[in-house]
Write a protein that holds these residues in place. Sequence first.
Motif, PDB file in Angstrom:
ATOM      1  N   PHE A  69      13.671  65.112  65.115  1.00  0.00           N
ATOM      2  CA  PHE A  69      13.371  65.943  63.947  1.00  0.00           C
ATOM      3  C   PHE A  69      14.154  65.417  62.733  1.00  0.00           C
ATOM      4  O   PHE A  69      15.375  65.336  62.760  1.00  0.00           O
ATOM      5  CB  PHE A  69      13.758  67.397  64.240  1.00  0.00           C
ATOM      6  N   ILE A 127       4.634  66.560  59.576  1.00  0.00           N
ATOM      7  CA  ILE A 127       4.246  67.968  59.556  1.00  0.00           C
ATOM      8  C   ILE A 127       4.838  68.561  58.278  1.00  0.00           C
ATOM      9  O   ILE A 127       5.958  68.212  57.883  1.00  0.00           O
ATOM     10  CB  ILE A 127       4.789  68.678  60.805  1.00  0.00           C
ATOM     11  N   TYR A 128       4.066  69.432  57.637  1.00  0.00           N
ATOM     12  CA  TYR A 128       4.539  70.030  56.382  1.00  0.00           C
ATOM     13  C   TYR A 128       4.954  71.481  56.588  1.00  0.00           C
ATOM     14  O   TYR A 128       4.488  72.159  57.508  1.00  0.00           O
ATOM     15  CB  TYR A 128       3.440  69.954  55.315  1.00  0.00           C
ATOM     16  N   HIS A 129       5.808  71.914  55.720  1.00  0.00           N
ATOM     17  CA  HIS A 129       6.254  73.306  55.716  1.00  0.00           C
ATOM     18  C   HIS A 129       6.483  73.641  54.243  1.00  0.00           C
ATOM     19  O   HIS A 129       7.492  73.242  53.670  1.00  0.00           O
ATOM     20  CB  HIS A 129       7.553  73.431  56.531  1.00  0.00           C
ATOM     21  N   THR A 159      14.276  65.930  58.478  1.00  0.00           N
ATOM     22  CA  THR A 159      13.748  66.518  57.257  1.00  0.00           C
ATOM     23  C   THR A 159      14.634  66.096  56.092  1.00  0.00           C
ATOM     24  O   THR A 159      15.623  65.378  56.285  1.00  0.00           O
ATOM     25  CB  THR A 159      13.611  68.049  57.368  1.00  0.00           C
ATOM     26  N   SER A 210      10.028  63.555  59.811  1.00  0.00           N
ATOM     27  CA  SER A 210       8.993  64.137  60.687  1.00  0.00           C
ATOM     28  C   SER A 210       8.465  65.444  60.113  1.00  0.00           C
ATOM     29  O   SER A 210       7.317  65.804  60.334  1.00  0.00           O
ATOM     30  CB  SER A 210       9.567  64.391  62.083  1.00  0.00           C
ATOM     31  N   HIS A 211       9.308  66.162  59.347  1.00  0.00           N
ATOM     32  CA  HIS A 211       8.928  67.457  58.795  1.00  0.00           C
ATOM     33  C   HIS A 211       9.280  67.513  57.312  1.00  0.00           C
ATOM     34  O   HIS A 211      10.463  67.401  56.962  1.00  0.00           O
ATOM     35  CB  HIS A 211       9.652  68.589  59.532  1.00  0.00           C
ATOM     36  N   GLU A 255       3.200  74.248  58.704  1.00  0.00           N
ATOM     37  CA  GLU A 255       3.740  75.367  59.492  1.00  0.00           C
ATOM     38  C   GLU A 255       3.483  76.708  58.810  1.00  0.00           C
ATOM     39  O   GLU A 255       3.514  77.740  59.448  1.00  0.00           O
ATOM     40  CB  GLU A 255       5.247  75.166  59.700  1.00  0.00           C
TER      41      GLU A 255
END
Length: 287
Positions: A11, A244-246, A13, A216-217, A176
């Motif tokens: 992970f 992956i987005y948040h 970010t 990754s995020h 997310e």
Amino acid sequence: MVTEKNTAGHFVTRFAPSPTGFLHKGHAFAAMTAYRRAQKENGTFLLRIEDIDQTRCKSAFVNAIYEDLSWLGLTWPEPVRIQSEHYGDYKNALDQLENLGLLYPCFCTRKDIQRELKAAQSAPHSMDGPVYPGTCKKLPNSEIKAKISAGRPYAIRLNLKRALSYIQEPIGWHDEIYNYTSASPDILGDIVLARKDVPTSYHLSVVVDDALQKVSHIIRGDDLLHTTHIHVVLQKLLELPAPIYHHHSLLLDDKGERLAKRIGAPSIRDDRAAGITAQEYLKSIGF
Ligand code: GLU
């Protein structure tokens, strides 16, 4: 572009401020959201300085970012990636897109674009302003050559229509907060990938850096949600992994307005100078 895949599923970010002013509570909230999530995932939190706009970015603000985030208790691996030190990486990505025949030079000034849009009347608008009407896309090669040899400054734009027909499949991203979202890159149109004054742009650098740093995020405010529609297009074209987005909602002030320097939001340093402790500060933003 060749980047190593984040195979270990590690992970990663990041918080990626532009040093155009002092950080305020909205930034602290975004940084903490990413930081705490990385901690929870046993992952890595990166800090990146997005300083390609050399007219607005100042080294004093860079130092203040380090200081204010450290005061909040954040730590990050060194060296910090500073975008203005990596123009070569953005150039490689541009060359890749150029080789696919997806770029064109744009000589328009802001005034030219406004004039053209006025004439077109029903010009589409994006969150970043009017969508470029495509004036320079129609220029014959001879005219392009003549303008370049006359020293006319130009930006480099993505030919979105051609890019989409090159990709040939529906594009979207996993978010997310917003679930799977189909990309509608038309809302941004033929974006600038290299500015007249800087050999890259926000869109290009952010996509290249997130891949090179194996993010990754991507955890960031939903004020940037609209930009993801084009970022995923660039990822596909450059054959980069899909993060992956948040997109979290923004911290608002007492009046329900988005915190921003322009509306006089106090900076972290103002609050620090007023004697607040880091713990009290974090509590005030929900951490
Ligand atoms: N540098 C951008 C900003 O300060 C953030 C980029 C991003 O998170 O993708 O608004």
